[in-house]
Design an enzyme around this catalytic site. Structure first.
Site, PDB file in Angstrom:
ATOM      1  N   ASP A 149       1.538   0.451 -10.399  1.00 60.21           N
ATOM      2  CA  ASP A 149       2.106   1.358  -9.409  1.00 60.21           C
ATOM      3  C   ASP A 149       2.774   2.432 -10.262  1.00 60.21           C
ATOM      4  OD1 ASP A 149       4.060   2.708  -7.790  1.00 60.21           O
ATOM      5  OD2 ASP A 149       3.708   1.158  -6.289  1.00 60.21           O
ATOM      6  N   HIS A 150       2.145   3.605 -10.337  1.00 56.22           N
ATOM      7  CA  HIS A 150       2.603   4.541 -11.370  1.00 56.22           C
ATOM      8  C   HIS A 150       4.047   5.020 -11.123  1.00 56.22           C
ATOM      9  CE1 HIS A 150       1.322   7.741  -8.574  1.00 56.22           C
ATOM     10  NE2 HIS A 150       2.070   8.564  -9.285  1.00 56.22           N
ATOM     11  N   HIS A 177       4.224   2.662  -3.436  1.00 51.86           N
ATOM     12  CA  HIS A 177       5.250   3.428  -4.162  1.00 51.86           C
ATOM     13  C   HIS A 177       6.626   3.373  -3.477  1.00 51.86           C
ATOM     14  CE1 HIS A 177       1.832   4.803  -6.301  1.00 51.86           C
ATOM     15  NE2 HIS A 177       1.494   5.797  -5.515  1.00 51.86           N
TER      16      HIS A 177
HETATM   17  C1  BG6 Z   1      -0.988   8.553  -5.492  1.00 50.01           C
HETATM   18  C2  BG6 Z   1      -1.490   8.849  -4.107  1.00 50.01           C
HETATM   19  O1  BG6 Z   1      -0.841   7.171  -5.665  1.00 50.01           O
HETATM   20  O2  BG6 Z   1       0.265   9.184  -5.674  1.00 50.01           O
HETATM   21  C3  BG6 Z   1      -1.592  10.343  -3.885  1.00 50.01           C
HETATM   22  O3  BG6 Z   1      -2.768   8.253  -3.928  1.00 50.01           O
HETATM   23  C4  BG6 Z   1      -0.283  11.014  -4.185  1.00 50.01           C
HETATM   24  O4  BG6 Z   1      -2.003  10.643  -2.555  1.00 50.01           O
HETATM   25  C5  BG6 Z   1       0.215  10.588  -5.561  1.00 50.01           C
HETATM   26  O5  BG6 Z   1      -0.464  12.410  -4.134  1.00 50.01           O
HETATM   27  C6  BG6 Z   1       1.593  11.129  -5.816  1.00 50.01           C
HETATM   28  O6  BG6 Z   1       1.937  10.865  -7.134  1.00 50.01           O
HETATM   29  P1  BG6 Z   1       3.018  11.760  -7.883  1.00 50.01           P
HETATM   30  O7  BG6 Z   1       3.208  11.086  -9.189  1.00 50.01           O
HETATM   31  O8  BG6 Z   1       2.439  13.133  -7.970  1.00 50.01           O
HETATM   32  O9  BG6 Z   1       4.224  11.723  -7.012  1.00 50.01           O
END
Ligand code: BG6
Length: 506
Positions: free
Chosen positions: A192-193, A255
């Site tokens: 989960d980045h 997230h």
């Molecule tokens: C991803 C989603 O996991 O996270 C995307 O699939 C979203 O839809 C993105 O735009 C948002 O990531 P960050 O790091 O730009 O907030």
């Protein structure tokens, strides 16, 4: 080993290994994975013996694969322009296998290439498989890894599984049990980045390294919590995926639930991965289920209609390429939830996320209860006392601010909200690493702290399943629309206003 502790103390160097990326010609590999590998190389954080094998359906020679990746790094890396010496050293350890993910032949080729690269790059048989493909391929790939005996061998093997982890509780359970029939739990890294973002890691430091917050981090002092993830972007070219997912599955179930768990969890007994993950699961387990009759009052879903983003006209969701003109997929979701624990009883958490909103920004705001209002909050006051609000800005302008009340200088007793502000950029003066850099490094090291455990994923689905089922059953009914470039539908404001509160302006 623990990134939250060890990372502060000394550089962590992983053992030699081969990173095998399934879906190497895809968007994630281009935008995030290879740029992250390059940044790690640039910072000297990769193991001294290392190689990358890309696997995908797209035809490539090893040279054209390297060229393609170089372009991606040049476009998306935070170290630009590319350093030719660093790149050439990395590129000389990059290999490519073309093939169908379901075809055993692909894995024969991969096995042979792995043996060659392992010898050439002295990676000690250690393999990190990265599943950066459509989720429908996860099972086939891991089954083939087992059949081709790539999931075993001399060194260690680990698998990183991209989101979405399942489509609902049943599919997440199925995927968990499938993965665990091939790998042991410590070998499975559900990514989960958001957990790799500096500011997200800082939530634990803010809460538990400061003496002043924890004593008031509870329902006696906290009025409510808001978590907002707002994006101005639309679905872009990801309609195929997004039509099936929608805002709640794409951002909330994973997230945002992680953000919530970090805010709501009890202090872990130590910084060991399992101690932290145990506490997160406990918080998720305490989520009060939203039953069918509460869904209308406690959830909102909507789709963007045509509108303006930064003065440019943008199409509505149903006009996007690849989206059905009858689509009922939500691009905005808001949820009001409670956590059944002693700490949080009676404190509402309001979550909202949407695409094509007025502004991009992710933040968590803790609204403290107002002062009693005996002295300054006279009914005829023109400047009513506001909540103290502690805001954790995840992005952009990463930082933490505290809103408090102050006297406006002058003869009158006039009160105004002011802000104490900490900004990462100005305080530390250096770029934070990208989330994927941190997480790739952790997976190579074998540290699961910032990854999702099997029960975390399931627990979160358990909460969202009834909501998603009710939304699906309702179809177009109760699906609101909002013009692109706004803050979502009026129903979202109405949901929080019914409780006498307002969404915070970003
Ligand atoms: C991803 C989603 O996991 O996270 C995307 O699939 C979203 O839809 C993105 O735009 C948002 O990531 P960050 O790091 O730009 O907030």
């Amino acid at each position: 080993m623990n990134p939250l502790r060890e990372g502060l103390l000394r550089q962590r160097v992983p053992e030699p290994c081969t990173l095998v990326i399934f879906g190497a010609s895809g968007d994630l590999a281009h935008r995030k994975l290879l740029p992250a590998v390059y940044s790690l190389a640039h910072e000297g954080l990769l193991p001294p013996y290392f190689s990358v094998i890309g696997v995908a359906v797209t035809p490539h020679t090893p040279e054209s694969f390297r060229e393609d990746m170089k372009k991606a790094v040049n476009q998306f890396s935070r170290y630009r322009p590319i350093n030719e010496v660093v790149w050439n050293a990395l590129a000389s350890r990059m290999y490519y296998v073309q093939g169908d993910f379901k075809d055993p032949e692909t894995y024969k080729k991969l096995h042979a290439l792995f043996q060659q690269s392992d010898l050439e790059c002295r990676t000690g048989g250690n393999k990190l498989f990265y599943l950066s493909t459509a989720p429908s391929q996860f099972e086939a790939i891991t089954t083939q890894l087992k059949q081709s005996q790539l999931s075993e061998g001399e060194g260690w093997q680990r698998v990183v599984v991209e989101k979405p982890f399942g489509h609902d509780l049943a599919s997440a359970r199925e995927l968990n049990s499938h993965l665990r029939s091939i790998f042991d739990e410590p070998e499975i890294f559900r990514i989960d980045h958001y957990l790799g973002k500096e500011t997200v890691q800082n939530i634990l430091v803010l809460r538990f390294a400061n003496g002043i917050f924890e004593p008031i981090w509870k329902n006696n002092y906290i009025d409510h919590v808001q978590i907002t993830v707002a994006e101005t972007l639309g679905v872009g070219r990801r309609a195929g995926y997004y039509e099936e997912a929608g805002a709640a599955r794409d951002m909330m179930q994973n997230h945002m639930m992680q953000l919530l768990a970090l805010v709501a969890m009890e202090p872990p007994v130590n910084l060991q991965p399992e101690s932290i993950r145990d506490e997160k699961v406990k918080a998720l387990r305490a989520l009060h289920p939203i039953v069918e009759k509460e869904i209308a009052a406690s959830t909102v879903r909507a789709q963007y209609a045509p509108g303006y983003i930064q003065n440019e006209r943008v199409p509505g969701y149903r006009e996007e390429e690849g989206v059905s003109t009858q689509s009922t997929t939500e691009t905005f979701a808001a949820v009001r939830l409670f956590i059944d624990s002693w700490r949080w009883a009676g404190v509402p958490f309001y979550l909202r996320h949407g695409k094509r909103l007025a502004k991009s920004g992710t933040e968590i705001s803790i609204f403290f209860k107002k002062s009693p209002g005996i002295l300054f909050n006279a009914a005829d006051s023109e400047t009513p006392i506001e909540h103290n609000v502690l805001t954790i800005r995840i992005q952009p302008n990463e930082g933490i601010s505290l809103r408090m009340e102050a006297k406006v200088p002058g003869q009158m007793l006039q009160i105004q909200s002011v802000k104490m502000d900490f900004q990462y950029g100005s305080e530390f003066g250096s770029d934070s690493p990208e989330a994927y850099e941190r997480l790739l490094l952790d997976a190579m090291i074998g540290d699961p702290t910032l990854f999702i455990r099997h029960d975390e994923a399931e627990q979160s689905w358990m909460f969202f399943d009834p909501i998603l089922q009710a939304w699906k059953a309702a179809g177009a009914e109760n699906l609101d629309a909002y013009p692109a470039g706004t803050w979502g539908p009026p129903a979202s404001d109405a949901m929080i206003q019914r409780d006498g509160r307002e969404w915070r302006r970003l």
